[in-house]
Write a protein that holds these residues in place. Structure first.
Motif, mmCIF file in Angstrom:
data_model
loop_
_atom_site.group_PDB
_atom_site.id
_atom_site.type_symbol
_atom_site.label_atom_id
_atom_site.label_comp_id
_atom_site.label_asym_id
_atom_site.label_seq_id
_atom_site.Cartn_x
_atom_site.Cartn_y
_atom_site.Cartn_z
ATOM 1 N N LYS A 32 40.117 -35.174 36.583
ATOM 2 C CA LYS A 32 40.882 -35.999 37.530
ATOM 3 C C LYS A 32 40.698 -37.481 37.224
ATOM 4 C CE LYS A 32 41.088 -32.699 41.299
ATOM 5 N NZ LYS A 32 40.972 -32.500 42.735
ATOM 6 N N SER A 33 39.479 -37.888 36.888
ATOM 7 C CA SER A 33 39.215 -39.283 36.524
ATOM 8 C C SER A 33 40.007 -39.670 35.282
ATOM 9 C CB SER A 33 37.717 -39.502 36.278
ATOM 10 O OG SER A 33 36.971 -39.347 37.466
ATOM 11 N N ASP A 34 40.036 -38.788 34.294
ATOM 12 C CA ASP A 34 40.779 -39.071 33.056
ATOM 13 C C ASP A 34 42.277 -39.209 33.329
ATOM 14 O OD1 ASP A 34 38.424 -39.090 31.620
ATOM 15 O OD2 ASP A 34 38.716 -37.102 30.727
ATOM 16 N N ARG A 35 42.791 -38.396 34.257
ATOM 17 C CA ARG A 35 44.219 -38.510 34.606
ATOM 18 C C ARG A 35 44.498 -39.856 35.283
ATOM 19 N NH1 ARG A 35 44.147 -32.728 35.795
ATOM 20 N NH2 ARG A 35 44.055 -33.108 38.009
ATOM 21 N N ILE A 36 43.588 -40.300 36.142
ATOM 22 C CA ILE A 36 43.749 -41.606 36.784
ATOM 23 C C ILE A 36 43.770 -42.697 35.710
ATOM 24 C CG2 ILE A 36 42.646 -43.338 38.282
ATOM 25 C CD1 ILE A 36 41.657 -40.941 40.019
ATOM 26 N N CYS A 37 42.865 -42.621 34.751
ATOM 27 C CA CYS A 37 42.817 -43.614 33.666
ATOM 28 C C CYS A 37 44.129 -43.623 32.885
ATOM 29 C CB CYS A 37 41.652 -43.326 32.720
ATOM 30 S SG CYS A 37 40.031 -43.666 33.445
ATOM 31 N N SER A 38 44.666 -42.451 32.593
ATOM 32 C CA SER A 38 45.939 -42.372 31.855
ATOM 33 C C SER A 38 47.069 -43.024 32.642
ATOM 34 C CB SER A 38 46.307 -40.916 31.570
ATOM 35 O OG SER A 38 45.375 -40.355 30.690
ATOM 36 N N HIS A 39 47.129 -42.751 33.933
ATOM 37 C CA HIS A 39 48.173 -43.350 34.777
ATOM 38 C C HIS A 39 48.022 -44.871 34.836
ATOM 39 C CE1 HIS A 39 49.849 -39.562 35.976
ATOM 40 N NE2 HIS A 39 48.747 -39.168 36.580
ATOM 41 N N LEU A 40 46.790 -45.338 34.971
ATOM 42 C CA LEU A 40 46.558 -46.783 35.031
ATOM 43 C C LEU A 40 47.045 -47.466 33.758
ATOM 44 C CD1 LEU A 40 43.024 -47.152 36.661
ATOM 45 C CD2 LEU A 40 45.141 -48.187 37.475
ATOM 46 N N PHE A 56 31.705 -49.573 38.496
ATOM 47 C CA PHE A 56 31.052 -48.453 37.825
ATOM 48 C C PHE A 56 30.967 -47.320 38.841
ATOM 49 C CE2 PHE A 56 29.294 -52.169 35.535
ATOM 50 C CZ PHE A 56 29.747 -51.846 34.256
ATOM 51 N N SER A 57 31.411 -46.135 38.449
ATOM 52 C CA SER A 57 31.472 -44.985 39.352
ATOM 53 C C SER A 57 30.117 -44.722 40.017
ATOM 54 C CB SER A 57 31.923 -43.748 38.569
ATOM 55 O OG SER A 57 31.934 -42.629 39.419
ATOM 56 N N PHE A 58 30.171 -44.468 41.315
ATOM 57 C CA PHE A 58 28.996 -44.236 42.142
ATOM 58 C C PHE A 58 29.328 -43.082 43.091
ATOM 59 C CE2 PHE A 58 26.865 -45.457 46.216
ATOM 60 C CZ PHE A 58 25.553 -45.292 45.800
ATOM 61 N N ARG A 59 28.435 -42.135 43.226
ATOM 62 C CA ARG A 59 28.644 -40.996 44.123
ATOM 63 C C ARG A 59 29.968 -40.282 43.840
ATOM 64 N NH1 ARG A 59 27.150 -43.390 49.990
ATOM 65 N NH2 ARG A 59 27.276 -41.231 50.646
ATOM 66 N N GLN A 60 30.217 -40.058 42.575
ATOM 67 C CA GLN A 60 31.403 -39.350 42.103
ATOM 68 C C GLN A 60 32.726 -40.000 42.485
ATOM 69 O OE1 GLN A 60 29.857 -35.058 41.681
ATOM 70 N NE2 GLN A 60 32.036 -34.855 41.412
ATOM 71 N N GLU A 61 32.728 -41.340 42.548
ATOM 72 C CA GLU A 61 33.999 -42.059 42.642
ATOM 73 C C GLU A 61 34.774 -41.756 41.366
ATOM 74 O OE1 GLU A 61 32.691 -46.130 44.982
ATOM 75 O OE2 GLU A 61 32.282 -45.966 42.836
ATOM 76 N N PRO A 62 36.097 -41.900 41.382
ATOM 77 C CA PRO A 62 36.835 -41.751 40.132
ATOM 78 C C PRO A 62 36.216 -42.650 39.053
ATOM 79 C CG PRO A 62 38.359 -41.877 41.970
ATOM 80 C CD PRO A 62 36.989 -42.174 42.515
ATOM 81 N N SER A 65 35.415 -45.535 33.405
ATOM 82 C CA SER A 65 34.699 -46.054 32.241
ATOM 83 C C SER A 65 35.418 -45.861 30.900
ATOM 84 C CB SER A 65 33.275 -45.502 32.175
ATOM 85 O OG SER A 65 33.278 -44.109 31.995
ATOM 86 N N PRO A 66 36.269 -44.818 30.708
ATOM 87 C CA PRO A 66 36.988 -44.741 29.431
ATOM 88 C C PRO A 66 37.865 -45.974 29.160
ATOM 89 C CG PRO A 66 37.082 -42.621 30.533
ATOM 90 C CD PRO A 66 36.473 -43.608 31.512
ATOM 91 N N LEU A 67 38.264 -46.683 30.206
ATOM 92 C CA LEU A 67 39.105 -47.871 30.039
ATOM 93 C C LEU A 67 38.313 -49.088 29.555
ATOM 94 C CD1 LEU A 67 41.089 -47.655 33.405
ATOM 95 C CD2 LEU A 67 41.862 -46.895 31.144
ATOM 96 N N PHE A 68 37.015 -49.110 29.825
ATOM 97 C CA PHE A 68 36.225 -50.321 29.623
ATOM 98 C C PHE A 68 36.012 -50.674 28.153
ATOM 99 C CE2 PHE A 68 34.015 -49.017 33.827
ATOM 100 C CZ PHE A 68 35.166 -49.304 34.533
ATOM 101 N N ALA A 69 36.252 -49.739 27.252
ATOM 102 C CA ALA A 69 36.097 -50.023 25.825
ATOM 103 C C ALA A 69 37.290 -50.796 25.271
ATOM 104 C CB ALA A 69 35.917 -48.719 25.051
ATOM 105 N N ASN A 70 38.367 -50.887 26.050
ATOM 106 C CA ASN A 70 39.567 -51.585 25.582
ATOM 107 C C ASN A 70 39.329 -53.095 25.648
ATOM 108 O OD1 ASN A 70 42.094 -52.726 25.156
ATOM 109 N ND2 ASN A 70 43.163 -51.072 26.196
ATOM 110 N N THR A 71 39.140 -53.692 24.479
ATOM 111 C CA THR A 71 38.818 -55.119 24.411
ATOM 112 C C THR A 71 40.037 -56.023 24.575
ATOM 113 O OG1 THR A 71 38.919 -55.002 22.010
ATOM 114 C CG2 THR A 71 36.742 -54.772 23.033
ATOM 115 N N LYS A 72 41.203 -55.426 24.770
ATOM 116 C CA LYS A 72 42.393 -56.225 25.096
ATOM 117 C C LYS A 72 42.183 -56.922 26.443
ATOM 118 C CE LYS A 72 47.138 -55.641 26.666
ATOM 119 N NZ LYS A 72 48.111 -54.695 27.174
#
Length: 191
Positions: A32-40, A56-62, A65-72
């Motif tokens: 579900k988190s990955d799908r949110i990242c894709s939509h964003l 930064f995700s806390f208590r299983q928030e979406p 973090s996969p987005l944070f590597a994008n240096t754009k």
């Protein structure tokens, strides 16, 4: 379907939704988190931004973090100081610390971000409603931030899982609706 308590009881609603969120399997949470990242990544607000404030995700928030590597993008993350959020630039190799409430945050000596530089704020939420109002953890950090003059007009996106996207939440006079809400099924736009 999640049995959601009556909408005027914030504490009970928060407890129910946090319990539901934490009962997800790691696999379901990751998917579900990955799908949110894709939509964003395909959203106009996100694509046009240069400096994005996130969390930064806390208590299983979406987990974004996969987005944070994008240096754009230039990424900013909060640090709790007293009753306020202080925002700092963060890059993937920067060290982090565990701060107030057990939340991962940048070190105090990390470069600060001036509100004028911010293009988009990704707002962690326990729940959001169809009007863009959010339910947080109850500390009022984002309420105070988003109601202050330098932050008031910033574009905001609430981040929740579908089960926490509700028809209506109880609201207080200081609550400010977010511009949009994203869940694993995509963008929801307010009227």
């Amino acid at each position: 379907m999640l049995d959601v308590p009556k909408a005027d009881n914030k504490a009970e609603l928060r407890r129910t939704l946090l319990k539901a969120r934490q009962s997800m399997s790691v696999r379901e949470w990751r998917e579900k988190s990955d799908r949110i990242c894709s939509h964003l990544q395909t959203s106009v607000l996100f694509a046009q931004a240069k400096t994005i404030l996130a969390y930064f995700s806390f208590r299983q928030e979406p987990d974004l973090s996969p987005l944070f590597a994008n240096t754009k993008y230039r990424w900013g993350f909060p640090r709790c100081v007293g009753k306020s959020l202080h925002w700092h630039i963060w890059e993937p190799n920067d060290n982090l610390q565990i701060g107030a409430y057990g939340i991962t945050e940048p070190h105090a000596n990390a470069p600060s971000i001036d509100p004028a530089e911010v293009d988009l704020v990704l707002v962690p939420s326990v729940a959001c409603d169809y009007q863009g109002y959010r339910l947080g953890y109850g500390g009022g950090y984002y309420d105070r931030l988003l109601n202050s003059p330098e932050w008031f007009a910033k574009p905001t996106i609430g981040i929740v899982f579908d089960f926490a996207y509700l028809p209506q939440l109880p609201i207080e006079p200081w609550d400010k609706p977010l511009k949009t809400v994203f869940s694993e099924t995509g963008l929801t736009q307010k009227d």
